[in-house]
Design a protein around this motif. Structure first.
Motif, PDB file in Angstrom:
ATOM      1  N   ASN A 118       0.807  -1.219   0.000  1.00 47.92           N
ATOM      2  CA  ASN A 118       0.000   0.000   0.000  1.00 47.92           C
ATOM      3  C   ASN A 118       0.845   1.276   0.000  1.00 47.92           C
ATOM      4  OD1 ASN A 118      -2.743   0.783  -0.197  1.00 47.92           O
ATOM      5  ND2 ASN A 118      -2.672   1.568   1.890  1.00 47.92           N
ATOM      6  N   VAL A 119       1.890   1.287  -0.814  1.00 48.22           N
ATOM      7  CA  VAL A 119       2.742   2.472  -0.960  1.00 48.22           C
ATOM      8  C   VAL A 119       2.241   3.302  -2.141  1.00 48.22           C
ATOM      9  CG1 VAL A 119       5.100   3.258  -1.404  1.00 48.22           C
ATOM     10  CG2 VAL A 119       4.698   1.207  -0.033  1.00 48.22           C
ATOM     11  N   HIS A 120       2.295   4.627  -2.014  1.00 48.35           N
ATOM     12  CA  HIS A 120       1.879   5.491  -3.122  1.00 48.35           C
ATOM     13  C   HIS A 120       2.832   5.274  -4.306  1.00 48.35           C
ATOM     14  CE1 HIS A 120       0.255   9.045  -5.167  1.00 48.35           C
ATOM     15  NE2 HIS A 120       1.516   9.327  -5.474  1.00 48.35           N
ATOM     16  N   ILE A 121       2.270   4.886  -5.457  1.00 50.94           N
ATOM     17  CA  ILE A 121       3.067   4.593  -6.652  1.00 50.94           C
ATOM     18  C   ILE A 121       2.940   5.703  -7.701  1.00 50.94           C
ATOM     19  CG2 ILE A 121       3.429   2.947  -8.529  1.00 50.94           C
ATOM     20  CD1 ILE A 121       4.251   1.875  -5.830  1.00 50.94           C
ATOM     21  N   GLY A 122       1.760   6.246  -7.869  1.00 50.95           N
ATOM     22  CA  GLY A 122       1.550   7.269  -8.897  1.00 50.95           C
ATOM     23  C   GLY A 122       0.114   7.754  -8.871  1.00 50.95           C
ATOM     24  N   ASP A 123      -0.287   8.403  -9.960  1.00 51.61           N
ATOM     25  CA  ASP A 123      -1.640   8.947 -10.065  1.00 51.61           C
ATOM     26  C   ASP A 123      -2.146   8.703 -11.479  1.00 51.61           C
ATOM     27  OD1 ASP A 123      -3.973  10.671 -10.162  1.00 51.61           O
ATOM     28  OD2 ASP A 123      -3.169  11.655  -8.373  1.00 51.61           O
ATOM     29  N   ALA A 124      -3.355   8.142 -11.585  1.00 55.46           N
ATOM     30  CA  ALA A 124      -3.934   7.879 -12.905  1.00 55.46           C
ATOM     31  C   ALA A 124      -4.392   9.160 -13.594  1.00 55.46           C
ATOM     32  CB  ALA A 124      -5.116   6.915 -12.774  1.00 55.46           C
ATOM     33  N   ASN A 125      -4.554  10.236 -12.826  1.00 54.89           N
ATOM     34  CA  ASN A 125      -5.020  11.502 -13.401  1.00 54.89           C
ATOM     35  C   ASN A 125      -3.856  12.223 -14.077  1.00 54.89           C
ATOM     36  OD1 ASN A 125      -7.230  13.387 -13.715  1.00 54.89           O
ATOM     37  ND2 ASN A 125      -6.067  14.752 -12.395  1.00 54.89           N
ATOM     38  N   PRO A 126      -3.970  12.617 -15.349  1.00 54.27           N
ATOM     39  CA  PRO A 126      -2.869  13.325 -16.021  1.00 54.27           C
ATOM     40  C   PRO A 126      -2.677  14.732 -15.468  1.00 54.27           C
ATOM     41  CG  PRO A 126      -4.811  13.271 -17.428  1.00 54.27           C
ATOM     42  CD  PRO A 126      -5.120  12.401 -16.246  1.00 54.27           C
ATOM     43  N   HIS A 127      -1.470  15.279 -15.648  1.00 57.99           N
ATOM     44  CA  HIS A 127      -1.211  16.667 -15.243  1.00 57.99           C
ATOM     45  C   HIS A 127      -2.053  17.619 -16.082  1.00 57.99           C
ATOM     46  CE1 HIS A 127       1.872  14.977 -12.818  1.00 57.99           C
ATOM     47  NE2 HIS A 127       2.734  14.765 -13.798  1.00 57.99           N
ATOM     48  N   TYR A 128      -2.082  17.376 -17.379  1.00 56.04           N
ATOM     49  CA  TYR A 128      -2.927  18.182 -18.261  1.00 56.04           C
ATOM     50  C   TYR A 128      -3.055  17.497 -19.609  1.00 56.04           C
ATOM     51  CZ  TYR A 128       1.608  19.774 -20.097  1.00 56.04           C
ATOM     52  OH  TYR A 128       2.879  19.826 -20.636  1.00 56.04           O
ATOM     53  N   ASN A 129      -4.081  17.908 -20.370  1.00 56.20           N
ATOM     54  CA  ASN A 129      -4.300  17.461 -21.750  1.00 56.20           C
ATOM     55  C   ASN A 129      -4.341  18.681 -22.656  1.00 56.20           C
ATOM     56  OD1 ASN A 129      -5.977  15.392 -19.919  1.00 56.20           O
ATOM     57  ND2 ASN A 129      -5.287  14.317 -21.718  1.00 56.20           N
TER      58      ASN A 129
END
Length: 248
Positions: A118-129
């Motif tokens: 349960n370690v933070h790996i990343g984010d599925a939300n993009p920075h921007y499009n």
């Protein structure tokens, strides 16, 4: 020249949650409303008529969008979404107060070589499009194209995992670039860390191109006055890649 700017903040309350009940109550799962979510965002766009003449026109438009979602309240303890192998091996969306609603957690290896969950790996939300389109018209001919891009956003590369485990990856024995892992090294790390196959998918692609011809009105008036006709050939690319499966 036309410029547009939109700023917004969306607040959602009474999120649909699921609670596990103690045995012997007659049923095991309870769905209820509880928790809040905040999503601020920005949309910027600009349209330019670059050239306009009697026989030729050129119009271009660019836009950039981005948003961030945060869990601001939760009526249940933090929890992870249902995922294969409990989500720790491949990563999963984990919901907790004060963090992104699309954060990805999973197994990871710390300095002493042990594996923690349960370690933070990343984010599925993009920075921007962003998008950038061009429209050209020369008399009765027109040509349009749309460039599409994304910065950030993480998905799991299942295809690369299957290639590595079966030993057929192009970089199975030696890394493609200095600092990267080979297929054998990625396969050896599988299970100890989810970072290997949770990959960021920034991209730039030509999403659509259209070539068309507008039939002259004088020709159509022979058959029906006021009629219009347009012939066009369009090509679209709908998917980022066939290698990725969204972690949900």
């Amino acid at each position: 020249l036309n410029l547009e700017a939109t700023f917004y903040q969306k607040n959602i309350s009474d999120l649909l949650q699921q609670r596990t009940l103690t045995p012997g109550t007659g049923f095991t799962q309870l769905f209820f409303n509880g928790g809040d979510l905040r999503t601020p965002g920005i949309e910027l766009a600009g349209t330019v008529v670059a050239f306009e003449g009697p026989g030729f026109n050129w119009r271009t438009r660019a836009s950039i969008t981005g948003n961030r979602c945060t869990i601001t309240a939760l009526d249940v303890p933090p929890y992870g979404s249902t995922a294969f192998l409990n989500g720790n091996t491949f990563g999963r969306i984990f919901t907790e107060v004060g963090k992104s609603c699309r954060q990805i957690t999973g197994n990871d290896t710390i300095a002493d070589g042990s594996t923690i969950t349960n370690v933070h790996i990343g984010d599925a939300n993009p920075h921007y499009n962003w998008t950038w389109s061009h429209d050209f018209r020369f008399k009765s001919l027109y040509l349009s194209g749309l460039l599409d891009g994304q910065k950030g956003g993480a998905l799991i590369n299942v295809t690369q995992l299957l290639y590595d485990l079966t030993g057929v990856s192009p970089d199975q024995l030696a890394p493609r670039k200095k600092g990267e892992l080979s297929g054998n090294q990625r396969a050896a790390a599988f299970g100890r860390t989810a970072r290997t196959y949770v990959q960021y998918i920034s991209f730039v692609k030509l999403r659509e191109v259209t070539l068309g011809y507008e039939v002259p009105r004088a020709y159509l008036d022979r058959f029906s006055r006021g009629a219009t006709a347009r012939l066009s050939l369009c090509g679209r690319k709908r998917y980022i890649s066939n290698k990725f499966i969204i972690i949900r």
